[in-house]
Design a protein around this motif. Structure first.
Motif, mmCIF file in Angstrom:
data_model
loop_
_atom_site.group_PDB
_atom_site.id
_atom_site.type_symbol
_atom_site.label_atom_id
_atom_site.label_comp_id
_atom_site.label_asym_id
_atom_site.label_seq_id
_atom_site.Cartn_x
_atom_site.Cartn_y
_atom_site.Cartn_z
ATOM 1 N N LEU A 87 0.761 -1.223 -0.037
ATOM 2 C CA LEU A 87 -0.088 0.219 -0.017
ATOM 3 C C LEU A 87 0.853 1.132 0.008
ATOM 4 O O LEU A 87 0.434 2.364 -0.189
ATOM 5 C CB LEU A 87 -0.942 -0.197 1.098
ATOM 6 C CG LEU A 87 -2.044 -1.112 1.135
ATOM 7 C CD1 LEU A 87 -2.745 -1.003 2.586
ATOM 8 C CD2 LEU A 87 -2.633 -1.428 0.241
ATOM 9 N N VAL A 88 2.210 1.102 0.479
ATOM 10 C CA VAL A 88 3.029 2.175 0.260
ATOM 11 C C VAL A 88 3.740 2.525 -0.855
ATOM 12 O O VAL A 88 4.580 1.350 -1.259
ATOM 13 C CB VAL A 88 3.903 2.397 1.629
ATOM 14 C CG1 VAL A 88 5.073 3.368 1.709
ATOM 15 C CG2 VAL A 88 3.216 2.328 2.854
ATOM 16 N N THR A 89 3.846 3.197 -1.947
ATOM 17 C CA THR A 89 4.457 3.362 -3.041
ATOM 18 C C THR A 89 5.912 4.120 -2.925
ATOM 19 O O THR A 89 6.554 3.728 -3.758
ATOM 20 C CB THR A 89 3.438 4.031 -4.049
ATOM 21 O OG1 THR A 89 3.255 5.367 -3.581
ATOM 22 C CG2 THR A 89 2.153 3.254 -4.279
ATOM 23 N N SER A 90 6.156 4.711 -2.109
ATOM 24 C CA SER A 90 7.188 5.369 -1.741
ATOM 25 C C SER A 90 7.573 5.491 -0.274
ATOM 26 O O SER A 90 6.435 6.093 0.427
ATOM 27 C CB SER A 90 7.491 6.674 -2.597
ATOM 28 O OG SER A 90 6.353 7.848 -2.199
ATOM 29 N N VAL A 91 8.969 5.736 0.064
ATOM 30 C CA VAL A 91 9.294 6.170 1.311
ATOM 31 C C VAL A 91 10.315 6.901 1.111
ATOM 32 O O VAL A 91 11.330 6.826 0.538
ATOM 33 C CB VAL A 91 9.566 5.097 2.418
ATOM 34 C CG1 VAL A 91 10.072 5.458 3.658
ATOM 35 C CG2 VAL A 91 8.733 3.919 2.428
ATOM 36 N N LYS A 92 10.289 8.299 1.560
ATOM 37 C CA LYS A 92 11.026 9.251 1.460
ATOM 38 C C LYS A 92 11.633 10.289 2.895
ATOM 39 O O LYS A 92 10.631 10.417 3.400
ATOM 40 C CB LYS A 92 10.858 10.467 0.492
ATOM 41 C CG LYS A 92 10.595 10.037 -0.841
ATOM 42 C CD LYS A 92 10.047 11.178 -1.788
ATOM 43 C CE LYS A 92 9.430 10.386 -3.074
ATOM 44 N NZ LYS A 92 9.027 11.751 -3.797
ATOM 45 N N THR A 93 12.774 10.212 3.028
ATOM 46 C CA THR A 93 13.193 10.729 4.493
ATOM 47 C C THR A 93 13.950 12.073 4.333
ATOM 48 O O THR A 93 14.982 11.964 3.237
ATOM 49 C CB THR A 93 13.961 9.898 5.545
ATOM 50 O OG1 THR A 93 15.052 9.255 4.878
ATOM 51 C CG2 THR A 93 12.854 8.611 5.833
ATOM 52 N N LYS A 94 13.865 12.946 5.122
ATOM 53 C CA LYS A 94 14.752 14.066 4.955
ATOM 54 C C LYS A 94 15.036 14.384 6.447
ATOM 55 O O LYS A 94 14.027 14.500 7.258
ATOM 56 C CB LYS A 94 14.144 15.327 4.113
ATOM 57 C CG LYS A 94 13.797 14.807 2.770
ATOM 58 C CD LYS A 94 13.149 16.161 2.024
ATOM 59 C CE LYS A 94 12.834 15.979 0.609
ATOM 60 N NZ LYS A 94 12.209 17.099 -0.029
ATOM 61 N N GLU A 95 16.012 15.237 6.813
ATOM 62 C CA GLU A 95 16.572 15.945 7.684
ATOM 63 C C GLU A 95 15.875 17.112 7.877
ATOM 64 O O GLU A 95 15.621 17.886 6.671
ATOM 65 C CB GLU A 95 17.814 16.146 7.904
ATOM 66 C CG GLU A 95 18.731 14.804 8.127
ATOM 67 C CD GLU A 95 20.275 15.026 8.534
ATOM 68 O OE1 GLU A 95 20.581 16.082 8.812
ATOM 69 O OE2 GLU A 95 20.754 14.020 8.187
ATOM 70 N N TRP A 96 15.293 17.451 8.985
ATOM 71 C CA TRP A 96 14.361 18.953 8.883
ATOM 72 C C TRP A 96 15.082 19.705 10.162
ATOM 73 O O TRP A 96 15.020 19.504 11.323
ATOM 74 C CB TRP A 96 13.152 18.652 9.335
ATOM 75 C CG TRP A 96 11.938 19.697 9.572
ATOM 76 C CD1 TRP A 96 12.060 20.682 8.489
ATOM 77 C CD2 TRP A 96 10.928 19.744 10.295
ATOM 78 N NE1 TRP A 96 10.896 21.333 8.895
ATOM 79 C CE2 TRP A 96 10.190 21.028 9.925
ATOM 80 C CE3 TRP A 96 10.437 18.768 11.151
ATOM 81 C CZ2 TRP A 96 9.030 21.276 10.560
ATOM 82 C CZ3 TRP A 96 8.968 19.349 11.878
ATOM 83 C CH2 TRP A 96 8.485 20.395 11.326
ATOM 84 N N SER A 97 15.184 20.884 9.732
ATOM 85 C CA SER A 97 15.980 21.766 10.558
ATOM 86 C C SER A 97 14.535 22.936 10.991
ATOM 87 O O SER A 97 14.177 23.521 10.224
ATOM 88 C CB SER A 97 17.133 22.971 10.026
ATOM 89 O OG SER A 97 18.027 21.997 9.518
ATOM 90 N N VAL A 98 14.135 22.658 12.213
ATOM 91 C CA VAL A 98 13.129 23.200 13.011
ATOM 92 C C VAL A 98 13.836 24.905 13.159
ATOM 93 O O VAL A 98 14.714 24.589 14.147
ATOM 94 C CB VAL A 98 12.454 22.672 14.176
ATOM 95 C CG1 VAL A 98 11.499 23.598 14.859
ATOM 96 C CG2 VAL A 98 12.050 21.333 13.565
ATOM 97 N N VAL A 99 13.231 26.038 12.814
ATOM 98 C CA VAL A 99 13.730 27.284 13.115
ATOM 99 C C VAL A 99 12.478 27.810 13.851
ATOM 100 O O VAL A 99 12.729 28.335 14.762
ATOM 101 C CB VAL A 99 13.894 27.863 11.884
ATOM 102 C CG1 VAL A 99 14.090 29.369 12.040
ATOM 103 C CG2 VAL A 99 14.828 27.360 10.967
ATOM 104 N N ALA A 100 11.351 27.616 13.440
ATOM 105 C CA ALA A 100 10.170 28.407 14.288
ATOM 106 C C ALA A 100 9.233 27.167 14.818
ATOM 107 O O ALA A 100 9.001 26.035 14.245
ATOM 108 C CB ALA A 100 9.203 29.292 13.333
#
Length: 112
Positions: A87-100
């Motif tokens: 049921l999952v066609t893609s998995v993408k991960t990204k680092e996220w820099s939280v600023v606000a």
């Protein structure tokens, strides 16, 4: 802005995971939903998953992790019952820099 809210560049440790879903996910997920939720429950309880939910319409979902590596998240995603059922066609991960909003998403005292 809320009283005491401030911009920050030092929150760190967040990773976004984006799932792509098959067409008709709302119907197709039904037999797997309880197992999918149980699969991620330990990460919710430990605080590793800070937020998660499907998009509307349900073309995919977004997870916000704290204190886990991209490799760990991607490996865990491959054992998700939704993924195993195709049921999952893609998995993408990204680092996220939280600023606000880092105060609102304040991580636990120690990483999970």
């Amino acid at each position: 802005a809320a009283p005491g809210a401030r911009l920050s560049s030092s929150a760190g440790g967040y990773i976004l995971m984006d799932y792509g879903y098959v067409e008709g996910m709302l119907v197709k997920r039904a037999p797997h939903r309880a197992a999918h939720l149980a699969h991620w429950q330990p990460e919710f309880e430990s605080g590793a998953i800070r937020l998660a939910g499907a998009y509307s319409p349900a073309e995919g979902a977004l997870f916000v992790f704290y204190g886990k590596t991209r490799e760990w998240i991607e490996a865990r995603a491959q054992t998700d019952p939704y993924y195993v059922a195709g049921l999952v066609t893609s998995v993408k991960t990204k680092e996220w820099s939280v600023v606000a909003g880092a105060d609102w998403l304040k991580p636990p005292a120690s990483p999970p």
